[in-house]
Structures are given as structure tokens and as C-alpha cells.
Write a protein that holds these residues in place. Structure first.
Motif, PDB file in Angstrom:
ATOM      1  N   SER A 147       0.835  -1.194   0.000  1.00 43.80           N
ATOM      2  CA  SER A 147       0.000   0.000   0.000  1.00 43.80           C
ATOM      3  C   SER A 147       0.870   1.245   0.000  1.00 43.80           C
ATOM      4  CB  SER A 147      -0.913   0.009   1.228  1.00 43.80           C
ATOM      5  OG  SER A 147      -0.164   0.301   2.397  1.00 43.80           O
ATOM      6  N   LEU A 148       0.236   2.382  -0.267  1.00 42.50           N
ATOM      7  CA  LEU A 148       0.960   3.652  -0.284  1.00 42.50           C
ATOM      8  C   LEU A 148       1.311   4.141   1.115  1.00 42.50           C
ATOM      9  CD1 LEU A 148      -1.066   5.554  -3.043  1.00 42.50           C
ATOM     10  CD2 LEU A 148       1.137   4.407  -3.282  1.00 42.50           C
ATOM     11  N   ALA A 149       0.738   3.516   2.132  1.00 43.83           N
ATOM     12  CA  ALA A 149       1.019   3.921   3.512  1.00 43.83           C
ATOM     13  C   ALA A 149       2.436   3.499   3.897  1.00 43.83           C
ATOM     14  CB  ALA A 149       0.008   3.295   4.463  1.00 43.83           C
ATOM     15  N   ILE A 150       3.246   4.473   4.291  1.00 45.64           N
ATOM     16  CA  ILE A 150       4.630   4.226   4.691  1.00 45.64           C
ATOM     17  C   ILE A 150       4.853   4.884   6.049  1.00 45.64           C
ATOM     18  CG2 ILE A 150       7.031   4.841   4.166  1.00 45.64           C
ATOM     19  CD1 ILE A 150       6.441   4.464   1.273  1.00 45.64           C
ATOM     20  N   PRO A 151       5.536   4.208   6.973  1.00 44.17           N
ATOM     21  CA  PRO A 151       5.776   4.808   8.292  1.00 44.17           C
ATOM     22  C   PRO A 151       6.449   6.173   8.180  1.00 44.17           C
ATOM     23  CG  PRO A 151       6.395   2.493   8.299  1.00 44.17           C
ATOM     24  CD  PRO A 151       6.078   2.840   6.877  1.00 44.17           C
ATOM     25  N   ARG A 152       6.024   7.082   9.045  1.00 44.77           N
ATOM     26  CA  ARG A 152       6.570   8.439   9.005  1.00 44.77           C
ATOM     27  C   ARG A 152       8.071   8.452   9.231  1.00 44.77           C
ATOM     28  NH1 ARG A 152       3.630  12.833  12.649  1.00 44.77           N
ATOM     29  NH2 ARG A 152       1.980  12.215  11.184  1.00 44.77           N
ATOM     30  N   THR A 153       8.553   7.565  10.099  1.00 42.25           N
ATOM     31  CA  THR A 153       9.996   7.531  10.357  1.00 42.25           C
ATOM     32  C   THR A 153      10.770   7.165   9.092  1.00 42.25           C
ATOM     33  OG1 THR A 153       9.764   5.244  11.143  1.00 42.25           O
ATOM     34  CG2 THR A 153       9.767   6.993  12.803  1.00 42.25           C
ATOM     35  N   HIS A 154      10.201   6.279   8.275  1.00 41.08           N
ATOM     36  CA  HIS A 154      10.860   5.913   7.024  1.00 41.08           C
ATOM     37  C   HIS A 154      10.934   7.115   6.086  1.00 41.08           C
ATOM     38  CE1 HIS A 154       9.955   1.298   7.419  1.00 41.08           C
ATOM     39  NE2 HIS A 154      10.442   1.830   8.525  1.00 41.08           N
ATOM     40  N   ARG A 155       9.858   7.880   6.043  1.00 41.77           N
ATOM     41  CA  ARG A 155       9.850   9.067   5.187  1.00 41.77           C
ATOM     42  C   ARG A 155      10.882  10.090   5.670  1.00 41.77           C
ATOM     43  NH1 ARG A 155       5.624   8.745   1.706  1.00 41.77           N
ATOM     44  NH2 ARG A 155       3.731   7.641   2.350  1.00 41.77           N
ATOM     45  N   LEU A 156      10.925  10.295   6.971  1.00 37.10           N
ATOM     46  CA  LEU A 156      11.867  11.269   7.524  1.00 37.10           C
ATOM     47  C   LEU A 156      13.310  10.839   7.281  1.00 37.10           C
ATOM     48  CD1 LEU A 156      10.099  12.159  10.903  1.00 37.10           C
ATOM     49  CD2 LEU A 156      10.236  13.556   8.831  1.00 37.10           C
ATOM     50  N   LEU A 157      13.579   9.548   7.434  1.00 38.16           N
ATOM     51  CA  LEU A 157      14.934   9.056   7.185  1.00 38.16           C
ATOM     52  C   LEU A 157      15.312   9.211   5.716  1.00 38.16           C
ATOM     53  CD1 LEU A 157      14.999   5.814   9.382  1.00 38.16           C
ATOM     54  CD2 LEU A 157      16.336   7.904   9.741  1.00 38.16           C
ATOM     55  N   GLY A 158      14.354   8.972   4.824  1.00 40.81           N
ATOM     56  CA  GLY A 158      14.623   9.144   3.401  1.00 40.81           C
ATOM     57  C   GLY A 158      14.953  10.579   3.053  1.00 40.81           C
ATOM     58  N   VAL A 159      14.150  11.508   3.571  1.00 39.88           N
ATOM     59  CA  VAL A 159      14.406  12.931   3.329  1.00 39.88           C
ATOM     60  C   VAL A 159      15.747  13.339   3.925  1.00 39.88           C
ATOM     61  CG1 VAL A 159      13.629  15.270   3.855  1.00 39.88           C
ATOM     62  CG2 VAL A 159      11.965  13.528   3.167  1.00 39.88           C
ATOM     63  N   ALA A 160      16.014  12.880   5.139  1.00 43.00           N
ATOM     64  CA  ALA A 160      17.268  13.235   5.805  1.00 43.00           C
ATOM     65  C   ALA A 160      18.473  12.717   5.026  1.00 43.00           C
ATOM     66  CB  ALA A 160      17.278  12.674   7.228  1.00 43.00           C
ATOM     67  N   GLY A 161      18.361  11.509   4.480  1.00 42.26           N
ATOM     68  CA  GLY A 161      19.467  10.953   3.706  1.00 42.26           C
ATOM     69  C   GLY A 161      19.774  11.779   2.471  1.00 42.26           C
TER      70      GLY A 161
ATOM     71  N   GLN B 276      12.463  11.513  -3.529  1.00 37.10           N
ATOM     72  CA  GLN B 276      12.134  10.133  -3.888  1.00 37.10           C
ATOM     73  C   GLN B 276      12.171   9.220  -2.674  1.00 37.10           C
ATOM     74  OE1 GLN B 276      14.791   9.071  -7.140  1.00 37.10           O
ATOM     75  NE2 GLN B 276      13.350   9.871  -8.650  1.00 37.10           N
ATOM     76  N   TRP B 277      13.221   9.321  -1.878  1.00 34.65           N
ATOM     77  CA  TRP B 277      13.335   8.460  -0.700  1.00 34.65           C
ATOM     78  C   TRP B 277      12.302   8.825   0.360  1.00 34.65           C
ATOM     79  CZ3 TRP B 277      19.404   8.903  -0.346  1.00 34.65           C
ATOM     80  CH2 TRP B 277      19.961   8.166  -1.404  1.00 34.65           C
ATOM     81  N   GLY B 278      12.002  10.104   0.471  1.00 42.89           N
ATOM     82  CA  GLY B 278      10.990  10.506   1.433  1.00 42.89           C
ATOM     83  C   GLY B 278       9.613   9.984   1.073  1.00 42.89           C
ATOM     84  N   PHE B 279       9.352   9.875  -0.213  1.00 47.08           N
ATOM     85  CA  PHE B 279       8.037   9.403  -0.644  1.00 47.08           C
ATOM     86  C   PHE B 279       7.923   7.883  -0.609  1.00 47.08           C
ATOM     87  CE2 PHE B 279       5.065   7.901  -3.880  1.00 47.08           C
ATOM     88  CZ  PHE B 279       3.907   8.549  -3.475  1.00 47.08           C
ATOM     89  N   GLY B 280       8.969   7.187  -1.082  1.00 45.53           N
ATOM     90  CA  GLY B 280       8.788   5.745  -1.265  1.00 45.53           C
ATOM     91  C   GLY B 280       9.954   4.874  -0.874  1.00 45.53           C
ATOM     92  N   SER B 281      10.737   5.272   0.125  1.00 48.28           N
ATOM     93  CA  SER B 281      11.920   4.482   0.488  1.00 48.28           C
ATOM     94  C   SER B 281      11.559   3.057   0.893  1.00 48.28           C
ATOM     95  CB  SER B 281      12.690   5.168   1.619  1.00 48.28           C
ATOM     96  OG  SER B 281      11.865   5.332   2.764  1.00 48.28           O
ATOM     97  N   THR B 282      10.449   2.887   1.593  1.00 52.81           N
ATOM     98  CA  THR B 282      10.053   1.552   2.038  1.00 52.81           C
ATOM     99  C   THR B 282       9.709   0.665   0.852  1.00 52.81           C
ATOM    100  OG1 THR B 282       9.164   2.531   4.058  1.00 52.81           O
ATOM    101  CG2 THR B 282       8.513   0.272   3.562  1.00 52.81           C
ATOM    102  N   TYR B 283       8.978   1.216  -0.094  1.00 47.98           N
ATOM    103  CA  TYR B 283       8.633   0.439  -1.291  1.00 47.98           C
ATOM    104  C   TYR B 283       9.883   0.122  -2.104  1.00 47.98           C
ATOM    105  CZ  TYR B 283       6.525  -0.939  -5.695  1.00 47.98           C
ATOM    106  OH  TYR B 283       6.180  -1.634  -6.827  1.00 47.98           O
ATOM    107  N   LEU B 284      10.764   1.095  -2.254  1.00 50.54           N
ATOM    108  CA  LEU B 284      11.999   0.858  -2.998  1.00 50.54           C
ATOM    109  C   LEU B 284      12.831  -0.238  -2.340  1.00 50.54           C
ATOM    110  CD1 LEU B 284      12.988   4.558  -3.800  1.00 50.54           C
ATOM    111  CD2 LEU B 284      12.013   2.880  -5.379  1.00 50.54           C
ATOM    112  N   TRP B 285      12.812  -0.289  -1.021  1.00 47.76           N
ATOM    113  CA  TRP B 285      13.532  -1.346  -0.320  1.00 47.76           C
ATOM    114  C   TRP B 285      12.873  -2.702  -0.570  1.00 47.76           C
ATOM    115  CZ3 TRP B 285      18.085  -2.232   1.679  1.00 47.76           C
ATOM    116  CH2 TRP B 285      18.261  -3.321   2.530  1.00 47.76           C
ATOM    117  N   ASN B 286      11.560  -2.726  -0.644  1.00 49.80           N
ATOM    118  CA  ASN B 286      10.844  -3.977  -0.903  1.00 49.80           C
ATOM    119  C   ASN B 286      11.206  -4.571  -2.267  1.00 49.80           C
ATOM    120  OD1 ASN B 286       7.770  -2.905   0.762  1.00 49.80           O
ATOM    121  ND2 ASN B 286       9.583  -3.912   1.575  1.00 49.80           N
TER     122      ASN B 286
END
Length: 260
Positions: free
Chosen positions: A109-123, A157-167
Motif C-alpha cells: 500500500s501507499l502507507a509508509i511509516p513516518r519515520t521511514h519518510r523522515l529518514l529518506g528525506v534526511a538521507g 524520492q526516498w521521502g516518498f517511497g523508500s520503504t517500497y523501494l527497499w521492498n
């Protein structure tokens, strides 16, 4: 001394043939991505590549970060050769058509944990900050601008979909690695032929497989942009529409087995 090989020659010899082959395969193969969704994603990537890369090249070329061999380019617009603008179009096409063969997809799903989004943006922002810090020194000038330029896009990109990209990391790695390695080879050949020259003064002097590390990094991050961007674009449309990119594909050319 006038170079015997031109920038257009690089396009005709090394970019157009694989584009034609991969395009033919994408149309013929049932399991390849094709149709409105992936192709519209490619169109968006091409437009963004032109808009976002044009200021980048026109900032670095007049400074002398790289230049072109005598007679290697036909004409320039601003400081950038028209062949370079054409490359802004051809590279996304090449990379995307390879991506269409690999088609990284996961049911998420498009739902991604907020911490994952923050880590993606921070990276991504950390990469930009490192680039900014490197601008003060001439030997790291190219590297600094490259990281500063790439960081904001990666943050988005990582802030939006880092979890999906990892999957989908395994097919994603294949989708990124193959065109990157190929373009490293093409870049190395073009440099050896004198089609373009990379400044020793504005680079660190480190090389990867004989290629300046800055050039290698450029092709890596630009292919990251294209592959991650189209992959997430198709993912979003799949989640919204509930239909996968290849089951909603345009009709393909008939194969020999279809005619029986």
C-alpha cells in the motif's frame, strides 16, 4: 586537433542501437512493462531531466569542469551542446526501456511509516549538505555540485517511497546497475576518443574502472532518478487504479506463436 568522433557519433553508435533493441523487446515481450502508465512515467522523467539538468550543465561547463573536443559538437544552446540536450532525452529512454524488462513490483500500500519518510528525506538532504561543503575546494568542485544537485531529488524520492523501494531492492538493483555500467563504458570510450574532456583541476583524481569518480557517480545518480521515479510512479498508479502496469498494457505486436 579535431576529434574524428563526434558527440552525435556517440549517440548513433552506442545509444540508439540498445534503445531500438530494448524498445522492440518491450513491445514483443508479454512480461515487460508497456502501455500508458510506464510510458507516461518515462515522458515525465524526460521532461524533468531536461528542466533539472539544463541549469546544472550550464553552470559547470563555462567554469571549465569539462569541455568538448574540437569539432566534436555541432552547436550549443547557452553553454551546452545540442547533443548534450539530446542525451538528456536518450539516457532516460535507454534506462527506462531496460527497467521495463526488469519491472520491479511489490504488492504494498501507499502507507509508509513516518519515520521511514523522515529518514529518506534526511538521507537525501545530507548528500546535498556534503555537496555544499565540498564546493569551497577546486578539486572537489565537480563532486560538490553533483552531490548538491542530486541530494534534493533523492530526498524527494526516498521521502516518498523508500520503504517500497527497499521492498523491490533486488530487481531495482538490476534495473540500475546494467545501464549504469553500460554508460560508464560509453563515457570511458568518449573520453578516450576526445569527444569530451574532464578537468583534472576540478576533480579529485580518483577513478573507478578508469573513469573519473565524478563521472561514474553522475551516471549512477541519474539512473537512480529515472529508475526510482518510474518505479514509484507505476506503483502509485497501480494502487490508485488497482490494476498492474502489465495487465493494463497496450496490445503488442503478434509473435510467431500468435499466428498459429
Amino acid at each position: 586537433m579535431t576529434t574524428q568522433f563526434t558527440y552525435f557519433g556517440i549517440h548513433f553508435a552506442f545509444l540508439l542501437p540498445p534503445i531500438l533493441i530494448l524498445g522492440w523487446l518491450a513491445i514483443r515481450r508479454d512480461r515487460a512493462w508497456w502501455g500508458v502508465r510506464p510510458l507516461s512515467g518515462l515522458g515525465i522523467m524526460i521532461a524533468l531531466a531536461i528542466v533539472y539538468t539544463t541549469p546544472f550543465t550550464n553552470r559547470l561547463i563555462p567554469v571549465g569542469v569539462w569541455w568538448y573536443g574540437e569539432g566534436a559538437v555541432l552547436a550549443t544552446v547557452w553553454y551546452t551542446p545540442i547533443e548534450e540536450y539530446l542525451f538528456f532525452v536518450l539516457q532516460p529512454i535507454l534506462t527506462a526501456l531496460w527497467l521495463f524488462q526488469v519491472r520491479p513490483t511489490a504488492d504494498r500500500s501507499l502507507a509508509i511509516p513516518r519515520t521511514h519518510r523522515l529518514l529518506g528525506v534526511a538521507g537525501g538532504l545530507a548528500i546535498a549538505v556534503i555537496g555544499w561543503a565540498l564546493l569551497d575546494n577546486t578539486p572537489t568542485y565537480y563532486l560538490g555540485w553533483l552531490l548538491l544537485w542530486a541530494g534534493p531529488v533523492l530526498a524527494l524520492q526516498w521521502g516518498f517511497g523508500s520503504t517500497y523501494l527497499w521492498n523491490v531492492r533486488r530487481p531495482l538493483l538490476v534495473a540500475i546497475a546494467v545501464p549504469t555500467l553500460y554508460l560508464w563504458l560509453v563515457d570511458r570510450i568518449a573520453i578516450e576518443l576526445g569527444v569530451w574532456v574532464i578537468s583534472d583541476a576540478h576533480t579529485t583524481g580518483y577513478a573507478l574502472l578508469g573513469l573519473p569518480i565524478e563521472e561514474a557517480l553522475f551516471f549512477l545518480v541519474t539512473n537512480l532518478f529515472v529508475v526510482q521515479g518510474i518505479t514509484m510512479y507505476v506503483w502509485v498508479l497501480d494502487r490508485i487504479g488497482g490494476v498492474s502496469a502489465w495487465t493494463n498494457a497496450s496490445p503488442r505486436l503478434p509473435t510467431s506463436s500468435d499466428d498459429r
